[in-house]
Design an enzyme around this catalytic site. Structure first.
Site, PDB file in Angstrom:
ATOM      1  N   SER A   1      47.613  38.510  34.143  1.00 22.48           N
ATOM      2  CA  SER A   1      46.096  38.238  34.027  1.00 22.48           C
ATOM      3  C   SER A   1      45.310  39.561  33.838  1.00 22.48           C
ATOM      4  O   SER A   1      44.101  39.188  33.597  1.00 22.48           O
ATOM      5  CB  SER A   1      45.662  37.133  35.001  1.00 22.48           C
ATOM      6  OG  SER A   1      46.043  35.932  34.571  1.00 22.48           O
TER       7      SER A   1
ATOM      8  N   SER B   1      39.865  33.308  36.576  1.00 24.17           N
ATOM      9  CA  SER B   1      40.915  33.779  35.858  1.00 24.17           C
ATOM     10  C   SER B   1      41.583  32.641  34.866  1.00 24.17           C
ATOM     11  O   SER B   1      42.679  32.172  34.746  1.00 24.17           O
ATOM     12  CB  SER B   1      42.349  34.191  36.781  1.00 24.17           C
ATOM     13  OG  SER B   1      43.437  34.800  35.880  1.00 24.17           O
TER      14      SER B   1
ATOM     15  N   LYS C   1      43.177  39.870  30.809  1.00 24.39           N
ATOM     16  CA  LYS C   1      41.928  39.374  30.675  1.00 24.39           C
ATOM     17  C   LYS C   1      40.851  40.582  30.564  1.00 24.39           C
ATOM     18  O   LYS C   1      39.770  40.384  30.280  1.00 24.39           O
ATOM     19  CB  LYS C   1      41.514  38.268  31.506  1.00 24.39           C
ATOM     20  CG  LYS C   1      42.549  37.036  31.311  1.00 24.39           C
ATOM     21  CD  LYS C   1      42.536  36.163  32.631  1.00 24.39           C
ATOM     22  CE  LYS C   1      43.542  35.007  32.234  1.00 24.39           C
ATOM     23  NZ  LYS C   1      43.880  34.430  33.478  1.00 24.39           N
TER      24      LYS C   1
END
Length: 385
Positions: free
Chosen positions: A78, A133, A81
């Site tokens: 993640s 997230s 991102k």
């Protein structure tokens, strides 16, 4: 909501926006231009780092203070991102209203529980992506800005390459495992350093807890940051966690102490928060940022027949070094313009460089203060005191 049909013309427009954003950026935060090999400045490193790959970077200078397999390609999970949020801010307006599609709502694992047809601002989606997230939030961002996640991913890869992240390839917006989706500790540091230049990005990633406001239906969702370093390290002020089976436990974190901000990346780190804290503290205790020149500072005189003409720096000259090496720094003027030609006021005439031993750490351009004529080529070495 009317969606744009993306043509090659629109593709060129977005590419131009990405390029312009790089040209307009404060040079302090650009990709480290003087780190061709990206080797750490400090030979003696902290022990006991559990991460498979790691980087410690000075945010102001881009200097690498510590590295461990910094260019090894790994799943970023993640931490992907970070780039999704950067382009969300650069290619969209925070107050734009996004209508959630069925595809975005169907994305699983870590989510902010989006439902088809819900309306929410782009800013709140970016908050959901960075703090909670949310995988679904990333797809909603991409579809709103680019018409599809696939098209948005193309922009992510172009932006990464433009920033100097040459060992990165994104396949999706959220970091869900895909074979060809990878990055490196160094590349993630470069992208995160750029993101910290965006005030809203920095503000969001430092929040321990916040609320996400949906427009339709009119509800609020409490979200808690997945970055536990914000709770257990008093200087922490960002940025993003990431965890998958393939990637292991990952963390991109920043901290500011006595006005100096450092950035750490640890990938596949069983003790990611412990690693990050250890590296950040080590960096603050053992290294420092030294300013060698301010913008517009008079550095010397250009060789001239009739009268001395001063040369000025175009930018500040900063380097991050081991504290023990402060007295070993040397500065050097390298004249780039032949001295037998006229020189206009404000014309670039050379570089002001800082060296540590045989390694050039950084340099800035020098310009002429007045119109002059050159006399002879000269190379000057000025010891740093």
């Amino acid at each position: 909501m009317i969606r744009l049909r993306w043509t090659q013309a629109w593709d060129c427009v977005i590419l131009c926006v990405i390029v312009l954003s790089l040209l307009l950026v404060n040079p302090v935060y650009g990709a480290p231009a003087n780190k061709l090999e990206n080797k750490p400045l400090v030979a003696k490193s902290p022990s006991g780092v559990t991460a498979d790959a790691a980087v410690l970077m000075d945010v102001a200078t881009g200097d690498i203070l510590f590295s461990k397999q910094a260019h090894k390609r790994r799943p970023p999970a993640s931490t992907t991102k970070i780039m999704t949020a950067i382009l969300g801010f650069e290619l969209g307006r925070p107050d734009e209203v996004v209508t959630v599609s069925e595809k975005a709502a169907a994305v699983g694992e870590s989510t902010i529980f989006l439902d088809p047809g819900e309306k929410i601002t782009l800013y709140e989606l970016i908050t959901g992506a960075l703090v909670r997230s949310g995988n679904d939030a990333c797809v909603a961002i991409a579809e709103h800005i680019a018409g599809s996640e696939e098209q948005f991913v193309k922009f992510m890869n172009r932006k990464a390459l433009a920033l100097g992240a040459q060992d990165t390839n994104f396949v999706n917006t959220n970091g869900l495992p895909r074979k060809e989706h990878y990055s490196t500790a160094y590349d993630l540091a470069v992208m995160a350093r750029y993101g910290l230049q965006i005030p809203q990005f920095q503000s969001i990633t430092r929040q321990k807890e916040t609320e996400i406001h949906f427009i339709e239906p009119d509800v609020f969702m409490d979200v808690r940051n997945t970055n536990k370093l914000l709770w257990n390290y008093p200087y922490a002020d960002g940025i993003k966690t990431g965890t998958t089976t393939a990637a292991g436990k990952c963390l991109v974190a920043s901290a500011t102490k006595e006005g100096r901000q450092l950035l750490v990346v640890v990938l596949n780190a069983p003790d990611r928060f412990g690693d990050a804290k250890k590296l950040l503290e080590w960096g603050f205790q053992n290294t420092e940022t030294v300013r060698l020149a301010d913008v517009g500072q008079v550095i010397g005189e250009f060789p001239h027949i009739t009268k001395p003409v001063q040369v000025l720096t175009t930018d500040p000259l900063d380097v991050s070094i081991p504290k023990a090496d402060r007295e070993k720094l040397l500065t050097r003027i390298e004249w780039e313009k032949a001295t037998n030609l006229p020189i206009r006021a404000g014309e670039r005439v050379g570089r002001f460089e800082v060296w540590l031993g045989e390694k050039r750490l950084n340099s800035v351009h020098l310009i002429s203060e007045n119109e002059i004529a050159e006399k002879s080529f000269l190379k000057t070495i000025i010891p740093y005191h």
